[in-house]
Design a protein around this motif. Structure first.
Motif, PDB file in Angstrom:
ATOM      1  N   ASN A   1      41.769  26.542  34.055  1.00 12.07           N
ATOM      2  CA  ASN A   1      41.555  27.299  34.611  1.00 12.07           C
ATOM      3  C   ASN A   1      40.458  28.290  33.707  1.00 12.07           C
ATOM      4  N   ARG A   2      38.986  28.001  33.906  1.00 10.04           N
ATOM      5  CA  ARG A   2      38.114  28.751  33.107  1.00 10.04           C
ATOM      6  C   ARG A   2      37.603  30.195  33.645  1.00 10.04           C
ATOM      7  N   THR A   3      37.525  31.075  32.347  1.00 12.53           N
ATOM      8  CA  THR A   3      37.655  32.194  32.684  1.00 12.53           C
ATOM      9  C   THR A   3      36.180  33.022  33.370  1.00 12.53           C
ATOM     10  N   ASN A   4      36.155  33.678  34.343  1.00  9.95           N
ATOM     11  CA  ASN A   4      35.291  33.320  35.053  1.00  9.95           C
ATOM     12  C   ASN A   4      34.586  35.454  35.108  1.00  9.95           C
ATOM     13  N   TYR A   5      33.709  35.042  34.372  1.00  7.64           N
ATOM     14  CA  TYR A   5      32.672  35.965  33.656  1.00  7.64           C
ATOM     15  C   TYR A   5      31.927  36.322  35.381  1.00  7.64           C
ATOM     16  N   PRO A   6      31.905  37.702  35.578  1.00  7.50           N
ATOM     17  CA  PRO A   6      31.016  38.365  36.091  1.00  7.50           C
ATOM     18  C   PRO A   6      29.770  38.023  35.926  1.00  7.50           C
ATOM     19  N   THR A   7      28.400  37.697  36.782  1.00  6.17           N
ATOM     20  CA  THR A   7      27.550  37.276  37.260  1.00  6.17           C
ATOM     21  C   THR A   7      26.468  38.991  37.091  1.00  6.17           C
TER      22      THR A   7
END
Ligand code: HEC
Length: 149
Positions: free
Chosen positions: A140-146
């Motif tokens: 599970n990758r950490t999804n950083y906001p763009t």
């Protein structure tokens, strides 16, 4: 500069693989899963291990805590890693429990040594049985906001 470092590192890592001790060229004949299950039960792996689906065959515990085999892993256990885990357990100690619970005071694995009793055919069957017990779980990758400026 960073690219250069990467290239050097890659070259270094690649060169390690080529040494006389490298696993390159390692291959054992295909094993038989059903026979491997018999080997697993006969050699009493369940005195120290747990495995999904084999809860009822668990034996009286030989060490402080059961070491889980199989299940979800984030990186597939290779054939070579499983063979190594059985014939040279201290090479790399499992990470599922704190190391103090898995090794003796000199850092050696508490795993039983089967090298004098297990045949090569038994070993290949055993590994053929064990490998499919590990399921690759997507990391599970950490999804950083763009952010858009
Ligand atoms: C006396 C206890 C004992 C017995 C019996 C035993 N093991 Fe182990 N085993 C351990 C311990 C402790 C570890 C964790 C330390 C290590 O990585 O060697 C381990 C680790 C392993 C690992 C690596 C697990 C990981 O997450 O990296 C595998 C695979 C394994 N054992 C398979 C077997 C099989 C197959 C048998 C039966 C043929 C068996 N063991 C019998 C104690 C035992």
């Amino acid at each position: 500069m960073r690219v250069l470092m990467m290239l050097i590192l890659t070259a270094l890592l690649a060169s390690c693989e080529q040494g006389a001790d490298s696993p390159r060229g390692f291959s054992l004949p295909a094993g038989d899963v059903a026979k491997g299950e018999e080997v697993f039960l006969t050699y009493q792996c369940l005195a120290c291990h747990s495995l999904k689906g084999f809860e009822e065959q668990e034996l009286e515990l030989d060490i402080a805590k059961r070491v889980r085999l199989g299940g979800d892993v984030t990186r597939i256990k290779t054939y070579a890693e499983l063979v190594t885990a059985v014939i040279n357990p201290s090479h790399k100690i499992a990470t599922s429990l704190p190391a103090e619970q898995l090794t003796d005071s000199s850092g050696q694995s508490l795993m039983r040594n089967y090298n004098e009793v297990m045949t090569v055919a038994e070993l290949t069957d055993l590994v053929a049985f064990l490998q499919p017990q590990y399921q690759l779980k997507p990391f599970n990758r950490t999804n950083y906001p763009t952010y858009f400026p």
